[in-house]
Structures are given as structure tokens and as C-alpha cells.
Design an enzyme around this catalytic site. Structure first.
Site, PDB file in Angstrom:
ATOM      1  N   ARG A  29     -86.967 -11.996 -15.935  1.00 47.16           N
ATOM      2  CA  ARG A  29     -87.664 -13.230 -15.565  1.00 47.16           C
ATOM      3  C   ARG A  29     -88.175 -13.987 -16.780  1.00 47.16           C
ATOM      4  O   ARG A  29     -88.030 -15.208 -16.875  1.00 47.16           O
ATOM      5  CB  ARG A  29     -88.828 -12.905 -14.625  1.00 47.16           C
ATOM      6  CG  ARG A  29     -89.583 -14.126 -14.093  1.00 47.16           C
ATOM      7  CD  ARG A  29     -88.728 -14.930 -13.133  1.00 47.16           C
ATOM      8  NE  ARG A  29     -87.967 -15.988 -13.790  1.00 47.16           N
ATOM      9  CZ  ARG A  29     -86.830 -16.481 -13.307  1.00 47.16           C
ATOM     10  NH1 ARG A  29     -86.294 -15.973 -12.214  1.00 47.16           N
ATOM     11  NH2 ARG A  29     -86.211 -17.447 -13.934  1.00 47.16           N
ATOM     12  N   LYS A  46     -96.763 -33.839 -27.267  1.00 49.68           N
ATOM     13  CA  LYS A  46     -97.011 -33.573 -25.843  1.00 49.68           C
ATOM     14  C   LYS A  46     -96.141 -32.391 -25.398  1.00 49.68           C
ATOM     15  O   LYS A  46     -95.106 -32.551 -24.762  1.00 49.68           O
ATOM     16  CB  LYS A  46     -96.711 -34.815 -25.011  1.00 49.68           C
ATOM     17  CG  LYS A  46     -97.651 -35.982 -25.324  1.00 49.68           C
ATOM     18  CD  LYS A  46     -97.290 -37.220 -24.530  1.00 49.68           C
ATOM     19  CE  LYS A  46     -98.224 -38.373 -24.862  1.00 49.68           C
ATOM     20  NZ  LYS A  46     -97.870 -39.616 -24.157  1.00 49.68           N
ATOM     21  N   LYS A  87    -104.221 -43.841 -34.492  1.00 49.43           N
ATOM     22  CA  LYS A  87    -104.081 -44.354 -33.133  1.00 49.43           C
ATOM     23  C   LYS A  87    -105.308 -45.183 -32.755  1.00 49.43           C
ATOM     24  O   LYS A  87    -106.208 -45.372 -33.572  1.00 49.43           O
ATOM     25  CB  LYS A  87    -103.838 -43.192 -32.168  1.00 49.43           C
ATOM     26  CG  LYS A  87    -102.517 -42.455 -32.473  1.00 49.43           C
ATOM     27  CD  LYS A  87    -102.274 -41.299 -31.549  1.00 49.43           C
ATOM     28  CE  LYS A  87    -101.837 -41.751 -30.174  1.00 49.43           C
ATOM     29  NZ  LYS A  87    -100.486 -42.355 -30.179  1.00 49.43           N
ATOM     30  N   GLU A 114    -100.762 -47.236 -35.072  1.00 57.37           N
ATOM     31  CA  GLU A 114    -100.370 -47.722 -33.754  1.00 57.37           C
ATOM     32  C   GLU A 114    -100.997 -49.092 -33.504  1.00 57.37           C
ATOM     33  O   GLU A 114    -102.192 -49.283 -33.741  1.00 57.37           O
ATOM     34  CB  GLU A 114    -100.854 -46.725 -32.701  1.00 57.37           C
ATOM     35  CG  GLU A 114    -100.617 -47.136 -31.266  1.00 57.37           C
ATOM     36  CD  GLU A 114    -101.268 -46.165 -30.303  1.00 57.37           C
ATOM     37  OE1 GLU A 114    -100.562 -45.294 -29.775  1.00 57.37           O
ATOM     38  OE2 GLU A 114    -102.490 -46.263 -30.090  1.00 57.37           O
ATOM     39  N   ASP A 139     -96.989 -49.872 -29.455  1.00 56.83           N
ATOM     40  CA  ASP A 139     -97.391 -49.146 -28.258  1.00 56.83           C
ATOM     41  C   ASP A 139     -97.198 -49.979 -26.999  1.00 56.83           C
ATOM     42  O   ASP A 139     -97.767 -51.062 -26.858  1.00 56.83           O
ATOM     43  CB  ASP A 139     -98.863 -48.734 -28.387  1.00 56.83           C
ATOM     44  CG  ASP A 139     -99.333 -47.896 -27.216  1.00 56.83           C
ATOM     45  OD1 ASP A 139     -98.575 -47.004 -26.785  1.00 56.83           O
ATOM     46  OD2 ASP A 139    -100.453 -48.137 -26.728  1.00 56.83           O
TER      47      ASP A 139
END
Length: 283
Positions: free
Chosen positions: A97, A132, A164, A194, A215
């Protein structure tokens, strides 16, 4: 060489799945009977992470051998055997598994990446991943992106400066954020920022940014940004980009497209393991 934390992740995954022991396998008393497991794909895709099979069974036993029928990055068809696992039936069953979980997940990433890369292959654009990722699986996930033909963005926060929106707010504006970053960064490190508007792009260029991330801008807005930027900075598009519209962004003249979906919401490739006795295989 697998990073130490990847090896530890695999060990913990096995510990999580096995617990105090595989009582189902123990109940049927297969013991040390040797057999072979055929690892098969059940749908078309791109294989990634085959080496994880060896690592998993290395942890479980010194008496298991893995034979690969394909290499990472190869496109495979339904029913195709991609690996064979030789050893005690009990050990093969114990690791089944966890082995399939890793292999299905990583192959899913490689398959999706390859599909997206093929859509924009006629354009000089680089498709990259993001941070992410599932915690603990970043190295493996980014490896699978490369296997699929994509490229990697930062592996972690120490890899590069990316200013950012919240960094910009904290610093007091685009110009001030870049100024502080430039003063702090070594001369070998590029500074990316950004922006959410064309005015922000102009300000970033004037302040000396090396890379500007656009963005959530539309392909039309990206075309305008390309005209403004020329070859002064590298342009990256991010946000709202998917398989359906990525070609529009490539046509708009963007240099880099970053996609969180390559790793954070991928569909696993359907892969199974079929156990057979050595008599059935003619060995």
C-alpha cells in the site's frame, strides 16, 4: 541520493501503515514463501518515483529485489508492467500500500506536468511548480515535476528572494521592498517581486527588480506587460492559469508560468500490484 528527510518520511509512512504488524498476512501464514509482485499501470501516463520501491523494501527486508521494466519519465500504457518485486510474499504484501501510494501520487504529478508541457511545447516558455506541496513530500513532488518535463521554482524560503504582497505591505511599498532586498542580498541572488497591476510592473522595473511575477493577470494584460517590460526583466505569470488557458499565456509572450496545481491537487495515476507464485511465472 535521497535526502535524509525523504528516507525518514518513507520509514514513518511504513510505520503508520503497518502499526504493530500486518495481521491479515500473518493470519494466512504465507511466511517466507517467495513470490513475485507485478506492478502494473491501469491507465496511460508518465511514471515517476520508481526508486521509492527499492527504498521501501530496503527498510522492510534485505531479501527483496526490485526489477524495473521502464525508467522514470517514460510514457506507459494500460496493462503495462513497470516493475517486478521478488521476495517473501509476506514482505511484499506488507509494503504494497505504501509503495503504491507514493508511486501513484508521483506518477500523477509527472503525467499532469507532461500533459501541460505538451500544450505549450512550441513556445519559449518555462513551466514551473510552486511551494504548494504536501508537507514532507516537496522533494519528491518537485522531482516528479522534472520527470514530467517541467522545472522547479524555489524549493524553500532560503532559495531566493520573492517579495509577495504581504512583504510589500510590511516594507511600505514596492520600491522600498526592492531597495531593502537589494541591500541585503548577495550579488549572486536575483530579486523577484509580485505585482497586481501594470503600474506595479513599471514601479518594479524602475526599482531594479530582476524578475516580476504578474499575479492573476489575463493573457491580454500579460501582452501589455510584455510591451512595457521588453527585455528589461524576466516575466512570470501566476494565478488563474490552468490546462485550458495556458496556451493563451504562452502566446502572450510570458517567460515563466508557475502552477501550484502541478503538485497540490493532482489526480493519482492508477497503478496496482498483482502477486503471483514463482511457479506461475515459470521461474
Amino acid at each position: 541520493m535521497l535526502p535524509f528527510y525523504v528516507r525518514e518520511h518513507i520509514r514513518l509512512a511504513l510505520e503508520e501503515d503497518i502499526g504493530m504488524g500486518d495481521i491479515t498476512t500473518e493470519a494466512i501464514a504465507v511466511g517466507d514463501e517467495h513470490t513475485v509482485g507485478f506492478v502494473k499501470v491501469k491507465e496511460p501516463g508518465v511514471v515517476a518515483g520508481l526508486f521509492v520501491l527499492e527504498e521501501i523494501y530496503r527498510v522492510l527486508s534485505d531479501n527483496v529485489r526490485v526489477e524495473y521494466m521502464v525508467k522514470d519519465g517514460e510514457e506507459v500504457a494500460p496493462g503495462q508492467v513497470i516493475a517486478k518485486i521478488y521476495g517473501p510474499a509476506a514482505v511484499i504484501l506488507m509494503g504494497e500500500r505504501v509503495a503504491l501510494n507514493y508511486l501513484q501520487f508521483l506518477s500523477g504529478i509527472a503525467t499532469k506536468t507532461r500533459r501541460i508541457i505538451n500544450k505549450v511545447k512550441d513556445y519559449p516558455v518555462r513551466v514551473v511548480d510552486t511551494r504548494k506541496t504536501v508537507p514532507g513530500l516537496r522533494w519528491l513532488s518537485k522531482y516528479a515535476v522534472r520527470v514530467g518535463g517541467g522545472h522547479n521554482h524555489r524549493f524553500n524560503l532560503s532559495d531566493g528572494i520573492l517579495l509577495k504582497d504581504n512583504h510589500i505591505k510590511a516594507a511600505g511599498g514596492i520600491e522600498e521592498a526592492i531597495k531593502r532586498a537589494r541591500k541585503y542580498a548577495p550579488h549572486t541572488l536575483k530579486i523577484e517581486i509580485e505585482v497586481e497591476s501594470l503600474e506595479g510592473l513599471k514601479e518594479a522595473i524602475a526599482a531594479g527588480a530582476d524578475i516580476v511575477m504578474l499575479d492573476n493577470m489575463s493573457p491580454q494584460r500579460v501582452k501589455e506587460a510584455r510591451k512595457i517590460a521588453g527585455d528589461k526583466v524576466l516575466l512570470e505569470a501566476s494565478g488563474g492559469i490552468n490546462e485550458e488557458n495556458i496556451l493563451e499565456y504562452a502566446r502572450a509572450g510570458i517567460d515563466v508560468i508557475s502552477l501550484g496545481t502541478l503538485t497540490h491537487s493532482v489526480k493519482a495515476l492508477d497503478i496496482s500490484l498483482d502477486l503471483k507464485s514463482l511457479k506461475e511465472t515459470g521461474r
